[in-house]
Scaffold this motif. Structure first.
Motif, PDB file in Angstrom:
ATOM      1  N   ALA A  32      -6.850  16.303  -2.975  1.00  0.00           N
ATOM      2  CA  ALA A  32      -5.776  16.166  -1.983  1.00  0.00           C
ATOM      3  C   ALA A  32      -5.982  14.925  -1.126  1.00  0.00           C
ATOM      4  O   ALA A  32      -5.022  14.200  -0.823  1.00  0.00           O
ATOM      5  N   ALA A  33      -7.250  14.642  -0.746  1.00  0.00           N
ATOM      6  CA  ALA A  33      -7.511  13.453   0.062  1.00  0.00           C
ATOM      7  C   ALA A  33      -7.217  12.178  -0.716  1.00  0.00           C
ATOM      8  O   ALA A  33      -6.627  11.230  -0.182  1.00  0.00           O
ATOM      9  N   VAL A  34      -7.609  12.158  -2.006  1.00  0.00           N
ATOM     10  CA  VAL A  34      -7.316  10.977  -2.830  1.00  0.00           C
ATOM     11  C   VAL A  34      -5.809  10.790  -2.992  1.00  0.00           C
ATOM     12  O   VAL A  34      -5.293   9.667  -2.921  1.00  0.00           O
ATOM     13  N   ALA A  35      -5.093  11.909  -3.206  1.00  0.00           N
ATOM     14  CA  ALA A  35      -3.636  11.812  -3.351  1.00  0.00           C
ATOM     15  C   ALA A  35      -2.992  11.293  -2.063  1.00  0.00           C
ATOM     16  O   ALA A  35      -2.082  10.461  -2.112  1.00  0.00           O
ATOM     17  N   ARG A  36      -3.466  11.786  -0.895  1.00  0.00           N
ATOM     18  CA  ARG A  36      -2.919  11.289   0.360  1.00  0.00           C
ATOM     19  C   ARG A  36      -3.206   9.808   0.550  1.00  0.00           C
ATOM     20  O   ARG A  36      -2.337   9.040   0.991  1.00  0.00           O
ATOM     21  N   ALA A  37      -4.449   9.392   0.197  1.00  0.00           N
ATOM     22  CA  ALA A  37      -4.784   7.970   0.317  1.00  0.00           C
ATOM     23  C   ALA A  37      -3.931   7.117  -0.613  1.00  0.00           C
ATOM     24  O   ALA A  37      -3.471   6.036  -0.238  1.00  0.00           O
ATOM     25  N   ARG A  38      -3.695   7.620  -1.826  1.00  0.00           N
ATOM     26  CA  ARG A  38      -2.862   6.865  -2.774  1.00  0.00           C
ATOM     27  C   ARG A  38      -1.429   6.744  -2.260  1.00  0.00           C
ATOM     28  O   ARG A  38      -0.813   5.678  -2.354  1.00  0.00           O
ATOM     29  N   LEU A  39      -0.915   7.842  -1.705  1.00  0.00           N
ATOM     30  CA  LEU A  39       0.442   7.794  -1.172  1.00  0.00           C
ATOM     31  C   LEU A  39       0.544   6.834   0.007  1.00  0.00           C
ATOM     32  O   LEU A  39       1.523   6.078   0.130  1.00  0.00           O
ATOM     33  N   ARG A  40      -0.482   6.859   0.883  1.00  0.00           N
ATOM     34  CA  ARG A  40      -0.453   5.930   2.013  1.00  0.00           C
ATOM     35  C   ARG A  40      -0.529   4.487   1.546  1.00  0.00           C
ATOM     36  O   ARG A  40       0.165   3.609   2.078  1.00  0.00           O
ATOM     37  N   ALA A  41      -1.377   4.227   0.517  1.00  0.00           N
ATOM     38  CA  ALA A  41      -1.483   2.861   0.001  1.00  0.00           C
ATOM     39  C   ALA A  41      -0.174   2.417  -0.640  1.00  0.00           C
ATOM     40  O   ALA A  41       0.296   1.289  -0.428  1.00  0.00           O
ATOM     41  N   GLU A  42       0.441   3.306  -1.438  1.00  0.00           N
ATOM     42  CA  GLU A  42       1.718   2.955  -2.054  1.00  0.00           C
ATOM     43  C   GLU A  42       2.795   2.737  -1.004  1.00  0.00           C
ATOM     44  O   GLU A  42       3.630   1.834  -1.130  1.00  0.00           O
ATOM     45  N   ALA A  43       2.767   3.573   0.041  1.00  0.00           N
ATOM     46  CA  ALA A  43       3.758   3.394   1.107  1.00  0.00           C
ATOM     47  C   ALA A  43       3.556   2.062   1.821  1.00  0.00           C
ATOM     48  O   ALA A  43       4.521   1.350   2.137  1.00  0.00           O
ATOM     49  N   GLY A  44       2.267   1.700   2.071  1.00  0.00           N
ATOM     50  CA  GLY A  44       2.014   0.413   2.704  1.00  0.00           C
ATOM     51  C   GLY A  44       2.440  -0.752   1.828  1.00  0.00           C
ATOM     52  O   GLY A  44       3.025  -1.727   2.319  1.00  0.00           O
ATOM     53  N   THR A  45       2.168  -0.641   0.515  1.00  0.00           N
ATOM     54  CA  THR A  45       2.586  -1.706  -0.404  1.00  0.00           C
ATOM     55  C   THR A  45       4.097  -1.832  -0.452  1.00  0.00           C
ATOM     56  O   THR A  45       4.654  -2.943  -0.434  1.00  0.00           O
ATOM     57  N   GLU A  46       4.774  -0.684  -0.508  1.00  0.00           N
ATOM     58  CA  GLU A  46       6.235  -0.720  -0.550  1.00  0.00           C
ATOM     59  C   GLU A  46       6.801  -1.292   0.744  1.00  0.00           C
ATOM     60  O   GLU A  46       7.780  -2.048   0.730  1.00  0.00           O
ATOM     61  N   GLU A  47       6.176  -0.944   1.869  1.00  0.00           N
ATOM     62  CA  GLU A  47       6.643  -1.486   3.147  1.00  0.00           C
ATOM     63  C   GLU A  47       6.476  -3.002   3.186  1.00  0.00           C
ATOM     64  O   GLU A  47       7.357  -3.736   3.644  1.00  0.00           O
ATOM     65  N   THR A  48       5.311  -3.477   2.690  1.00  0.00           N
ATOM     66  CA  THR A  48       5.079  -4.927   2.648  1.00  0.00           C
ATOM     67  C   THR A  48       6.087  -5.618   1.755  1.00  0.00           C
ATOM     68  O   THR A  48       6.629  -6.684   2.086  1.00  0.00           O
ATOM     69  N   ARG A  49       6.359  -4.992   0.578  1.00  0.00           N
ATOM     70  CA  ARG A  49       7.321  -5.600  -0.342  1.00  0.00           C
ATOM     71  C   ARG A  49       8.717  -5.643   0.269  1.00  0.00           C
ATOM     72  O   ARG A  49       9.415  -6.662   0.183  1.00  0.00           O
ATOM     73  N   LEU A  50       9.116  -4.548   0.907  1.00  0.00           N
ATOM     74  CA  LEU A  50      10.438  -4.522   1.526  1.00  0.00           C
ATOM     75  C   LEU A  50      10.535  -5.545   2.658  1.00  0.00           C
ATOM     76  O   LEU A  50      11.576  -6.188   2.834  1.00  0.00           O
TER      77      LEU A  50
END
Length: 286
Positions: free
Chosen positions: A141-159
């Motif tokens: 669960a912690a790895v999944a949360r970290a992955r989601l946060r990283a993907e969200a940060g990447t998507e935010e940067t891209r946007l």
């Protein structure tokens, strides 16, 4: 771990038996000889303890008897009833006696809790396995949360980057449109001016008597494509390619050479790579 539930039950049982025996001796000792009151008190406590011991034996064997359980709770109710009756008839400290009248039922409840703990108890190995499974689930669960946060940060940067690029493009387009608008306005002013228009016409076109040709403004807007986009022809299968090569080869007598066949194949509008065309030629000629 077993003592955490067994010791409170044992302590409560001892306190309940002592209290029941003392109350019976004090209450019934006034109306009957004390040996008789002692026998009554020991009978209540003995029946309560005997049924409890039999219940514990059945529990150790993995069995259960509703009749024995009912008898045990009956003795507990009798003991509680004796304590309540004594509290109600006591001349002094009736509230204090009534406050401790629940001890027999509390002792039975503690033994019930202890029995439930025994039925649900697990070995240390099983507990270690459960802890391992829980820890693994928490890690995932912690790895999944970290992955989601990283993907969200990447998507935010891209946007953010796309938005900034779009804003720059919009500013350039607005600036270009403004420049074109000013140029268009200048051309329109020059075109509508009588003297300016006559001067430009005389420079750009032969002047005839009493005729002043009117020059037009350049077209500013979307334009039509000169020719429709060429569509890519679907690739021919090997069988269709062999048939087509054979037909072109034997279209004349004598049969055409490979170079002549290839020229006519491509001039007819067909498309195939040189490797496939030569392989088809070898299959047909063989």
């Amino acid at each position: 771990m077993k003592a955490k539930t067994a010791l409170p039950a044992v302590a409560m049982t001892a306190a309940s038996m002592v209290l029941t025996l003392a109350v019976v001796m004090m209450w019934l000792g006034r109306a009957m000889p004390w040996p008789v009151a002692l026998v009554v008190g020991l009978g209540i406590d003995g029946g309560w303890l005997a049924t409890l011991a039999y219940e514990r034996r059945l529990a150790a064997q993995g069995d259960h008897s509703r009749a024995v359980t009912a008898v045990g709770w009956s003795f507990g109710l009798v003991a509680t009833g004796v304590l309540v009756a004594h509290a109600l008839t006591a001349e002094a400290d009736a509230g204090a006696w009534l406050a401790v009248a629940w001890l027999p039922l509390a002792a039975k409840a503690l033994w019930l809790v202890h029995g439930m703990w025994e039925r649900t108890a697990l070995t240390p190995r099983a507990l270690d396995m459960i802890r391992g499974v829980q820890q693994e689930a928490r890690d995932e669960a912690a790895v999944a949360r970290a992955r989601l946060r990283a993907e969200a940060g990447t998507e935010e940067t891209r946007l953010t980057a796309v938005t900034e690029a779009g804003a720059r493009v919009a500013r350039v387009q607005a600036k270009t449109a403004q420049t074109l608008s000013r140029a268009w306005s200048t051309l329109e002013t020059a075109r509508s001016g009588e003297d300016t228009g006559r001067a430009l016409t005389s420079v750009t076109h032969r002047v005839t008597p009493d005729v002043t040709p009117r020059w037009e403004l350049p077209v500013w807007g979307p334009i039509e494509p000169l020719a429709p986009a060429l569509e890519t022809a679907p690739a021919l299968s090997d069988a269709a390619l062999d048939t087509l090569v054979d037909e072109i080869r034997h279209s004349e007598v004598p049969a055409l050479s490979y170079r002549e066949m290839a020229v006519r194949f491509r001039s007819a509008g067909h498309s195939a790579s040189e490797v496939r065309l030569r392989a088809a030629w070898k299959r047909v000629v063989a």
